[in-house]
Design an enzyme around this catalytic site. Sequence first.
Site: not given
Ligand code: IVH
Length: 678
Positions: A120, A124, A232, A321, A418, A415, A438, A122, A433
């Site tokens: 999935e 932010d 999720y 990551k 020029c 400028c 120029c 991740k 300018c």
């Molecule tokens: S699962 C053990 N799924 O990542 C399961 N977390 O570093 C923990 N996060 O606190 C969460 N996308 O804020 C999961 N698809 C995803 C996620 C996700 C973002 C974040 C979440 C969690 C942090 C863990």
Amino acid sequence: MATDVDQELQRAKLRVEELRAQLSYHDYRYHVIDQPEISDGEYDELMQELRSLEEAHPQLITPESPTQRVGGAPVEAFGIVEHRVPLLSLANAFSEEELRAWHRRATGLAETESFAMVCEPKIDGLAVALEYREGQFAVGSTRGDGRRGENITQNLRTIRSIPSRLSKQGLPARFEVRGEVFMTRAGFERMNQERADRGEPLFANPRNSAAGAVRQLDPRVTAERPLDCFIYALGWAEGDATPTSHWETLEWLSELGFKTNPDSARYKSIDRVWRHCRQWAEKRDALDYEIDGIVVKVDDLRLHETLGVAGREPRWAIAFKFPPTQRTTKLLKISVNVGRTGSINPYAELEPVNIGGVTVKMATLHNEEDIRRKDIRTGDTVIVQRAGDVIPQVVGPVLSKRTGKEKRFRPPRKCPACRTKLVRPEGEVMRYCPNRDCSAQAFRLLTHFVSRGAMEIDGVGEQLSLTLLQAKLVNNPADLYFLTKEQLLTLERMAEKSAQNVLDAIDASRGRPLGRVLFALGIRHVGSETAALLAQHFGSMEALAQATQEELAAVPSIGPVVAESVHGYVRDKANRRLIEKLQRGGVRMEAEAPATREGPLSGETFVITGTLASMSRTDAETRIRSLGGATGSSVTRATGYLVAGENPGSKLAKARKQDTKILSDEEFMALLRRHGAA
Ligand code: IVH
């Protein structure tokens, strides 16, 4: 020998203490006051260094070490929610090796040959837990420290993608889902702009921006912020009528009405998981929200029990990551260059910094208005961001690093090329300018004219452009079309063959579509898309040149600023002469027949369900559209085909019921191959 070991331990101990102090300071700035002064990537690196030192010297581990807990003190003002089941954290993998090591370990512990995994994005954002009672959204909370979070129910109620009631029958009386609240990139930009206008500190990234929005004490403020939420996981449920795999849980949640991420996928091998991670590291910028990695989860929920949890991190999941895209560095100098339209563009000269494998020394500062709003000063420590192919940009200063010696930017009055006095048209944020002759402008216009998205004259790069201008063989782009071989041969290092290549490349550009020609002219505010729109609408340069400003503004998606700019451009005598000369030089000034989006799949709608073995859903949909087909998310009467991957779920049943044609993964691939899109 023994003393060496002692010394090394002593050194490690000092470093460990230093790292802990730094991490706890950054935890506070990030989690409590939402004002980080280092990027997430830099934080991860500190944490990683501490982890490896502790691994090498386990005697240095203490219960207070940041590796043993996860930050985020709940704020009392919201009221505290005790989490029935703690919200866990995730271990990170920063490389293919670390990802594979996690998999090997899990395989060993699970005592099985192989198991399926779900990947999935991740996101932010900010982790939240949502409790439903009798189908109604009852309590929403932040993760907090994992055991106790803040009650932010009222704020979460303002997020439209969080259902307030569920209509499905047979729900558990009480259950909790978990997900991530986030802000889109566009929403983030808009919010920072507003903050800058009010002189407030800027958010470094969408995560902080979302966190700030969700933790507003006044829900009306939250409601104005563009927040969204992907679910999720299922936290807990009363009763046991819930799925036994994570993938099925996601499908079940989606059927209940929760928004789950469409770019999730399930694989059987770690090789495929790694490929998925690698591909998304490239594609991440295509999403309209930020992701910083891929979460990989073991699919079988029974295996979660077997694998268990180490500290606060489950062994059944890992976060791969991506390399960081933000870094902090010192802003050494603010300089300006002259753009092709004469615009004066400020940029930052930086202490070189490595961002995601690329050394960045310069970054754009947009315009002086932006510098003023964000209060960026020479000598500041700044957050720099690099995303994909986009030019690196300065996000903003780290105010807490100010020493008082920083200098405000004084925009130039003349400028730099020029020395002509600059002008600033009313209502515009840029200075220009005004000198047509120029040299800097002529150079930038010529290099723009020959560039990829414009006339694409491959043989004429920056170096030759400069040489041609300096030799006065070319004064403006139209002169290119009158160059002779004899003239070219007078230039240094230009032989017969290379001269011919240059002439051939110029000749090939004579037939470029009108949109490209319009874009190549470098009209202020006319990017390649606007140029294509104008070309399509007017059909010829002549018709465009005759159009009134009102007629221009009446073209869909063309605003008054663009209309005024285009109108002003074509009315200008010198510009007219340039266009006429291009025409005399043989450049086509008529549009081609309108491009059709017809393709072999025109008129057909496709819906995809389950996991496809060879590509993600987004990828599959893009390919369908490239062949003229349409895509949908649910099966309706209009659906022509249902593509059923692994674990298709309820869509398949529905498609069967109404006799929609069903394609297996292999059949779908064969279809794409037949049309050259596989
Ligand atoms: S699962 C053990 N799924 O990542 C399961 N977390 O570093 C923990 N996060 O606190 C969460 N996308 O804020 C999961 N698809 C995803 C996620 C996700 C973002 C974040 C979440 C969690 C942090 C863990």
